[in-house]
Design an enzyme around this catalytic site. Structure first.
Site, mmCIF file in Angstrom:
data_model
loop_
_atom_site.group_PDB
_atom_site.id
_atom_site.type_symbol
_atom_site.label_atom_id
_atom_site.label_comp_id
_atom_site.label_asym_id
_atom_site.label_seq_id
_atom_site.Cartn_x
_atom_site.Cartn_y
_atom_site.Cartn_z
ATOM 1 N N GLU A 121 -8.216 -5.665 -60.546
ATOM 2 C CA GLU A 121 -7.629 -6.147 -61.795
ATOM 3 C C GLU A 121 -6.336 -5.406 -62.104
ATOM 4 O O GLU A 121 -5.335 -6.016 -62.494
ATOM 5 C CB GLU A 121 -8.615 -5.963 -62.941
ATOM 6 N N GLU A 141 -18.621 -7.279 -59.402
ATOM 7 C CA GLU A 141 -19.335 -7.079 -60.668
ATOM 8 C C GLU A 141 -20.658 -7.831 -60.753
ATOM 9 O O GLU A 141 -21.642 -7.316 -61.301
ATOM 10 C CB GLU A 141 -18.430 -7.476 -61.854
#
Length: 265
Positions: A121, A141
């Site tokens: 990210e 995740e």
């Protein structure tokens, strides 16, 4: 200054050409540079502070050691968070990445190894990404019970909806060659050439005007959120704004008057 984020300011040039380059190193090598809330706060605070330096021309962010850029968030810290604490933690992820996206000059991600979750990210929030050919990338995740969120929203525009969906649904890891093929990396190099690739970009950035580079960065952010027609008018306004100093005139004059090769040679 947080020990989790080491900062070095490099001064270049003299007189009117004097400028600074910021070098930031995520420093948690025992955990592959994974970062918890303290590290994310340090990133946001450091970039917000550096943004006030009018002589800054670029920033480079990398990971300590030779194995990892940022291997995600600190799972040990995240494991027992309440919903309220989780909101704070995930908001800090956005705050750190937003400080990079809103930074007034280009930010280069020097990806020297694992680039996972929060690391991917953060790299997506940077303007330019160069990685070593041994690096690994992924959004794992879902494999620890939470969705990929925050600046993962940038991935579909960078690599396409299909590949973004594959990464966030499966949590699979991809190699650097695949990250380059899908357009996440703009450059892919052996480890021995990583610093040279970063330096090449810095040299190119310094060839542009000090003020126009900041206008270009702001315009790119506008393009991300604006419809095409609005983006065109934003570009017109940016070009007009550039004329409020003599930078365009000086740089165009230098271009016109550049030394030409001798005729017949």
């Amino acid at each position: 200054m947080s020990e989790l984020l080491l900062t070095r300011i490099e001064s270049r040039g003299t007189g009117d050409n004097a400028c600074n380059i910021a070098w930031l190193t995520v420093n948690n090598p025992t955990r592959r540079n994974a970062l918890g809330m303290a590290g994310k706060r340090a990133i946001a605070a450091t970039f917000n502070k550096l943004a006030q330096d009018p002589t800054l021309r670029a920033a480079v962010i990398t990971g300590a050691g030779e194995r990892s850029f940022i291997a995600g968030a600190d799972i040990h810290e995240m494991k027992d968070l309440t919903p309220e604490e989780a909101e704070v933690e995930h908001t800090l992820t956005h705050t750190a990445n937003s400080a990079i996206r809103n930074f007034p000059v280009p930010v280069i991600a020097r990806i020297n190894g694992y680039c996972l979750g929060f690391g991917m990210e953060l790299a997506a929030a940077c303007d330019l990404r160069v990685g070593v050919d041994s690096a690994k990338f992924g959004m794992p995740e879902v494999r620890v019970g939470i969705p990929s969120g925050m600046e993962a929203v940038l991935l579909p525009k960078l690599i396409g909806w299909g590949k973004a969906a594959e990464l966030v649904y499966t949590g699979d890891i991809i190699d650097a060659q695949e990250a380059y093929r899908i357009g996440f990396l703009q450059r892919l190099v052996p480890a021995s050439q990583l610093d040279g690739a970063v330096e090449s970009w810095i040299s190119s950035l310094l060839a542009g005007g000090k003020r126009v580079m900041r206008l270009q960065k702001a315009l790119l952010r506008d393009w991300e959120r604006m419809p095409e027609t609005d983006g065109i008018w934003a570009g017109i306004r940016a070009c007009v704004e550039a004329r409020r100093t003599d930078e365009p005139r000086r740089m165009m004059e230098a271009f016109i008057n550049r030394k030409s090769p001798k005729q017949g040679h």
